[in-house]
Motif scaffolding. Structure first.
Motif, mmCIF file in Angstrom:
data_model
loop_
_atom_site.group_PDB
_atom_site.id
_atom_site.type_symbol
_atom_site.label_atom_id
_atom_site.label_comp_id
_atom_site.label_asym_id
_atom_site.label_seq_id
_atom_site.Cartn_x
_atom_site.Cartn_y
_atom_site.Cartn_z
ATOM 1 N N ASN A 167 -2.728 3.279 4.773
ATOM 2 C CA ASN A 167 -3.517 3.245 5.621
ATOM 3 C C ASN A 167 -3.010 2.794 6.409
ATOM 4 O OD1 ASN A 167 -3.076 0.926 5.190
ATOM 5 N ND2 ASN A 167 -5.742 0.238 5.142
ATOM 6 N N GLY A 168 -1.041 2.631 6.830
ATOM 7 C CA GLY A 168 -0.775 1.958 8.226
ATOM 8 C C GLY A 168 -0.593 0.841 8.140
ATOM 9 N N ARG A 169 -0.644 0.116 6.981
ATOM 10 C CA ARG A 169 -0.863 -1.219 7.284
ATOM 11 C C ARG A 169 0.004 -1.921 6.488
ATOM 12 N NH1 ARG A 169 -3.778 -4.671 10.302
ATOM 13 N NH2 ARG A 169 -4.357 -6.040 8.411
ATOM 14 N N TYR A 170 0.036 -3.199 6.295
ATOM 15 C CA TYR A 170 1.712 -3.735 5.396
ATOM 16 C C TYR A 170 1.434 -4.579 5.222
ATOM 17 C CZ TYR A 170 3.557 -6.550 8.963
ATOM 18 O OH TYR A 170 3.845 -8.167 9.635
ATOM 19 N N ASP A 171 1.755 -5.406 3.348
ATOM 20 C CA ASP A 171 1.005 -6.476 2.910
ATOM 21 C C ASP A 171 2.867 -7.056 1.919
ATOM 22 O OD1 ASP A 171 0.295 -8.617 1.508
ATOM 23 O OD2 ASP A 171 -0.989 -7.496 0.602
ATOM 24 N N GLU A 172 2.867 -8.433 2.569
ATOM 25 C CA GLU A 172 4.181 -8.438 2.508
ATOM 26 C C GLU A 172 3.997 -10.201 1.381
ATOM 27 O OE1 GLU A 172 8.249 -10.617 4.481
ATOM 28 O OE2 GLU A 172 8.091 -8.663 4.859
ATOM 29 N N ALA A 173 4.809 -10.050 0.463
ATOM 30 C CA ALA A 173 4.947 -11.583 -0.428
ATOM 31 C C ALA A 173 5.928 -11.820 -0.140
ATOM 32 C CB ALA A 173 4.499 -10.879 -1.484
ATOM 33 N N ARG A 174 6.004 -12.726 -0.485
ATOM 34 C CA ARG A 174 7.072 -14.476 -0.832
ATOM 35 C C ARG A 174 7.229 -15.161 -1.723
ATOM 36 N NH1 ARG A 174 10.937 -14.009 4.596
ATOM 37 N NH2 ARG A 174 9.726 -12.327 5.675
ATOM 38 N N GLY A 175 7.931 -15.357 -2.914
ATOM 39 C CA GLY A 175 7.939 -16.068 -3.726
ATOM 40 C C GLY A 175 6.817 -15.762 -4.197
ATOM 41 N N LEU A 176 5.993 -17.053 -4.350
ATOM 42 C CA LEU A 176 5.215 -17.311 -5.588
ATOM 43 C C LEU A 176 3.471 -16.735 -4.181
ATOM 44 C CD1 LEU A 176 5.109 -20.786 -7.255
ATOM 45 C CD2 LEU A 176 5.538 -17.845 -7.982
ATOM 46 N N ARG A 177 4.068 -16.660 -2.282
ATOM 47 C CA ARG A 177 2.789 -16.677 -2.228
ATOM 48 C C ARG A 177 2.444 -14.933 -1.446
ATOM 49 N NH1 ARG A 177 3.357 -17.921 4.181
ATOM 50 N NH2 ARG A 177 1.805 -17.411 5.320
ATOM 51 N N GLU A 178 1.327 -14.922 -1.736
ATOM 52 C CA GLU A 178 0.999 -13.431 -2.070
ATOM 53 C C GLU A 178 0.041 -13.265 -0.469
ATOM 54 O OE1 GLU A 178 1.084 -10.453 -4.088
ATOM 55 O OE2 GLU A 178 2.035 -11.759 -5.499
ATOM 56 N N SER A 179 0.867 -12.242 0.024
ATOM 57 C CA SER A 179 -0.223 -11.604 1.571
ATOM 58 C C SER A 179 0.744 -12.942 2.525
ATOM 59 C CB SER A 179 -1.553 -11.580 1.416
ATOM 60 O OG SER A 179 -1.762 -10.712 0.282
ATOM 61 N N ALA A 180 1.728 -13.000 2.091
ATOM 62 C CA ALA A 180 2.138 -14.171 2.870
ATOM 63 C C ALA A 180 2.429 -13.798 4.406
ATOM 64 C CB ALA A 180 3.845 -14.213 2.816
ATOM 65 N N TYR A 181 2.419 -12.382 4.886
ATOM 66 C CA TYR A 181 2.649 -11.661 6.053
ATOM 67 C C TYR A 181 1.558 -9.622 6.101
ATOM 68 C CZ TYR A 181 6.404 -14.705 7.290
ATOM 69 O OH TYR A 181 7.224 -15.802 7.643
ATOM 70 N N GLN A 182 1.013 -9.840 7.042
ATOM 71 C CA GLN A 182 -0.178 -8.521 6.827
ATOM 72 C C GLN A 182 -0.191 -8.275 8.450
ATOM 73 O OE1 GLN A 182 -3.961 -9.672 4.895
ATOM 74 N NE2 GLN A 182 -3.361 -8.941 3.726
ATOM 75 N N GLY A 183 -0.290 -7.003 8.478
ATOM 76 C CA GLY A 183 -0.385 -6.116 9.498
ATOM 77 C C GLY A 183 -0.112 -4.660 9.752
ATOM 78 N N ARG A 184 -0.043 -4.143 10.372
ATOM 79 C CA ARG A 184 -0.220 -2.956 11.304
ATOM 80 C C ARG A 184 1.695 -2.846 10.968
ATOM 81 N NH1 ARG A 184 0.346 -0.389 15.907
ATOM 82 N NH2 ARG A 184 0.496 -2.003 17.968
#
Length: 85
Positions: free
Chosen positions: A26-43
């Motif tokens: 849908n043109g969005r992203y979801d980035e996890a870092r280590g144990l931190r899920e959804s550390a960054y989200q956006g388009r």
């Protein structure tokens, strides 16, 4: 080609699996870092082999797809996770 059908949609990870970067259809992203899920989200938007990101907090970033399985982003190298079915 729209993001919904773009061939780069899917999961991308660093070799150590610390960063897991999912490009959603849908043109969005979801980035996890280590144990931190959804550390960054956006388009995101992809033009050719270049990707631009706009984080929901206002942060911007970009990257380049070197080939169909390699993404250079923010000084990192991410590899595509292929469906193993």
């Amino acid at each position: 080609m729209t993001e919904k059908t773009h061939p780069y949609v899917g999961m991308w990870v660093t070799d150590d699996n610390h960063v897991r970067h999912e490009l959603l259809p849908n043109g969005r992203y979801d980035e996890a870092r280590g144990l931190r899920e959804s550390a960054y989200q956006g388009r995101y938007e992809i033009k050719g082999n270049h990707i631009e990101y706009w984080d929901d907090t206002g942060f911007t970033a970009d990257g380049d797809f070197v080939d169909e399985d390699t993404l250079h982003h923010g000084g990192m190298v991410l590899r595509r996770v292929r469906d193993r079915r």
